[in-house]
Scaffold this active site. Sequence first.
Site, PDB file in Angstrom:
ATOM      1  N   LYS A   1       1.868   0.005   3.803  1.00  0.00           N
ATOM      2  CA  LYS A   1       1.943   0.210   2.354  1.00  0.00           C
ATOM      3  C   LYS A   1       3.379   0.519   1.906  1.00  0.00           C
ATOM      4  CE  LYS A   1      -2.429  -0.432   1.290  1.00  0.00           C
ATOM      5  NZ  LYS A   1      -2.836  -1.590   0.488  1.00  0.00           N
TER       6      LYS A   1
ATOM      7  N   TYR B   1      -1.280   2.213   8.475  1.00  0.00           N
ATOM      8  CA  TYR B   1      -1.576   1.987   7.054  1.00  0.00           C
ATOM      9  C   TYR B   1      -0.397   2.430   6.180  1.00  0.00           C
ATOM     10  CZ  TYR B   1      -4.261   2.391   2.664  1.00  0.00           C
ATOM     11  OH  TYR B   1      -4.715   2.290   1.371  1.00  0.00           O
TER      12      TYR B   1
HETATM   13  P1  NDP Z   1     -12.836  -1.940   0.624  1.00  0.00           P
HETATM   14  O1  NDP Z   1     -12.913  -1.713   2.095  1.00  0.00           O
HETATM   15  O2  NDP Z   1     -13.912  -1.394  -0.233  1.00  0.00           O
HETATM   16  O3  NDP Z   1     -12.734  -3.519   0.321  1.00  0.00           O
HETATM   17  C1  NDP Z   1     -11.795  -4.287   1.014  1.00  0.00           C
HETATM   18  C2  NDP Z   1     -11.735  -5.686   0.461  1.00  0.00           C
HETATM   19  O4  NDP Z   1     -10.670  -6.391   1.125  1.00  0.00           O
HETATM   20  C3  NDP Z   1     -13.007  -6.506   0.721  1.00  0.00           C
HETATM   21  O5  NDP Z   1     -13.200  -7.363  -0.373  1.00  0.00           O
HETATM   22  C4  NDP Z   1     -12.654  -7.313   1.963  1.00  0.00           C
HETATM   23  O6  NDP Z   1     -13.366  -8.539   2.094  1.00  0.00           O
HETATM   24  C5  NDP Z   1     -11.183  -7.603   1.689  1.00  0.00           C
HETATM   25  N1  NDP Z   1     -10.429  -7.943   2.895  1.00  0.00           N
HETATM   26  C6  NDP Z   1     -10.214  -7.190   4.000  1.00  0.00           C
HETATM   27  N2  NDP Z   1      -9.476  -7.873   4.895  1.00  0.00           N
HETATM   28  C7  NDP Z   1      -9.215  -9.088   4.335  1.00  0.00           C
HETATM   29  C8  NDP Z   1      -8.522 -10.244   4.760  1.00  0.00           C
HETATM   30  N3  NDP Z   1      -7.907 -10.305   5.967  1.00  0.00           N
HETATM   31  N4  NDP Z   1      -8.477 -11.306   3.944  1.00  0.00           N
HETATM   32  C9  NDP Z   1      -9.079 -11.280   2.720  1.00  0.00           C
HETATM   33  N5  NDP Z   1      -9.755 -10.208   2.259  1.00  0.00           N
HETATM   34  C10 NDP Z   1      -9.832  -9.135   3.066  1.00  0.00           C
HETATM   35  O7  NDP Z   1     -11.401  -1.383   0.195  1.00  0.00           O
HETATM   36  P2  NDP Z   1     -10.949  -0.633  -1.164  1.00  0.00           P
HETATM   37  O8  NDP Z   1     -11.549  -1.301  -2.324  1.00  0.00           O
HETATM   38  O9  NDP Z   1     -11.124   0.822  -0.983  1.00  0.00           O
HETATM   39  O10 NDP Z   1      -9.364  -0.891  -1.137  1.00  0.00           O
HETATM   40  C11 NDP Z   1      -8.763  -1.942  -1.881  1.00  0.00           C
HETATM   41  C12 NDP Z   1      -7.262  -1.773  -1.843  1.00  0.00           C
HETATM   42  O11 NDP Z   1      -6.917  -0.502  -2.408  1.00  0.00           O
HETATM   43  C13 NDP Z   1      -6.667  -1.786  -0.437  1.00  0.00           C
HETATM   44  O12 NDP Z   1      -5.437  -2.465  -0.431  1.00  0.00           O
HETATM   45  C14 NDP Z   1      -6.454  -0.317  -0.147  1.00  0.00           C
HETATM   46  O13 NDP Z   1      -5.446  -0.104   0.809  1.00  0.00           O
HETATM   47  C15 NDP Z   1      -6.079   0.213  -1.512  1.00  0.00           C
HETATM   48  N6  NDP Z   1      -6.290   1.637  -1.686  1.00  0.00           N
HETATM   49  C16 NDP Z   1      -7.554   2.167  -1.562  1.00  0.00           C
HETATM   50  C17 NDP Z   1      -7.744   3.519  -1.743  1.00  0.00           C
HETATM   51  C18 NDP Z   1      -9.083   4.157  -1.642  1.00  0.00           C
HETATM   52  O14 NDP Z   1      -9.165   5.400  -1.718  1.00  0.00           O
HETATM   53  N7  NDP Z   1     -10.163   3.426  -1.479  1.00  0.00           N
HETATM   54  C19 NDP Z   1      -6.614   4.419  -2.063  1.00  0.00           C
HETATM   55  C20 NDP Z   1      -5.343   3.748  -2.161  1.00  0.00           C
HETATM   56  C21 NDP Z   1      -5.212   2.409  -1.969  1.00  0.00           C
HETATM   57  P3  NDP Z   1     -14.806  -8.610   2.894  1.00  0.00           P
HETATM   58  O15 NDP Z   1     -15.807  -7.967   1.978  1.00  0.00           O
HETATM   59  O16 NDP Z   1     -15.054 -10.052   3.108  1.00  0.00           O
HETATM   60  O17 NDP Z   1     -14.611  -7.840   4.158  1.00  0.00           O
END
Ligand code: NDP
Length: 242
Positions: free
Chosen positions: A157, A153
């Site tokens: 990133k 990860y």
């Molecule tokens: P979630 O796990 O809550 O949601 C992930 C989302 O990404 C879902 O909508 C999922 O779709 C979609 N997704 C995953 N794989 C794919 C793919 N191959 N193609 C299209 N869509 C995909 O994650 P978060 O909301 O927590 O994270 C969102 C972003 O923020 C990420 O990039 C993460 O790395 C970043 N981030 C998050 C942090 C945190 O603390 N949560 C901290 C720092 C960064 P589906 O529902 O269909 O599976």
Amino acid sequence: MEKKVALVTGASRGIGRRIAAEFASSGFSVALNYKENSEAAKTALGEIERSGGSGALFKCDVTDHGAVIEMIEAIIARFGKIDVLVNNAGITKNRGILKMTKEEWDSVINTDLNGPFYVLKECARHMASAKNGSIINISSITAYRGVLGASNYAAAKAGLTALTKSAAMEFGRHNIRVNAVLPGFHNTDMGQKASKVYVEKALQDSVLSLTTDISELSSFVLFLSGMKTVSGQVFSWDSRII
Ligand code: NDP
């Protein structure tokens, strides 16, 4: 006035869903991308529509370049343009390096780095023709600090952050701004997979002893998308010092 259009990847849940709602409430037509969770995606769009906003769902695995090309064409066919891309979709598959499988490494690099590259590239083609666009890549503080047990990860990133700066250099002449935002810890589905130790450390390292607020984050992403003179920058939306 013609509505602006924002594509948010990974908009069915978590941070992406909140950002999509923020853009919709500000008058954008929103293209909500997701991978497989159709029920969650329909709920996200339903919330937007009940609040008077508009959007459409685009199911597409961002790791599939051909499918990304088709998705972008479908969005252009539906809305005519893409003004803003929020490259948010991401996954984690946490494990220590010695035990990490090749699949765990590859799938995180594919989803968190290669996928955002495909979406950025295909959106930028249209933005370049329009001589306007804003791309915001959702990266992570782990790009700078590393993280125990999630090297895949952190590496993805860090790559996304470097891609942000390089793309900003290439696309400036097309008036496409490219920036990255590093959200702090959020208790989303992904956040809940983080180890207890990681979450405790995030709080300890926060100079405010707080985790970050998702509505502050989404307001900032919306604000940043409208900035005309800022590109190639990385914004840490956190109270941990990098
Ligand atoms: P979630 O796990 O809550 O949601 C992930 C989302 O990404 C879902 O909508 C999922 O779709 C979609 N997704 C995953 N794989 C794919 C793919 N191959 N193609 C299209 N869509 C995909 O994650 P978060 O909301 O927590 O994270 C969102 C972003 O923020 C990420 O990039 C993460 O790395 C970043 N981030 C998050 C942090 C945190 O603390 N949560 C901290 C720092 C960064 P589906 O529902 O269909 O599976």
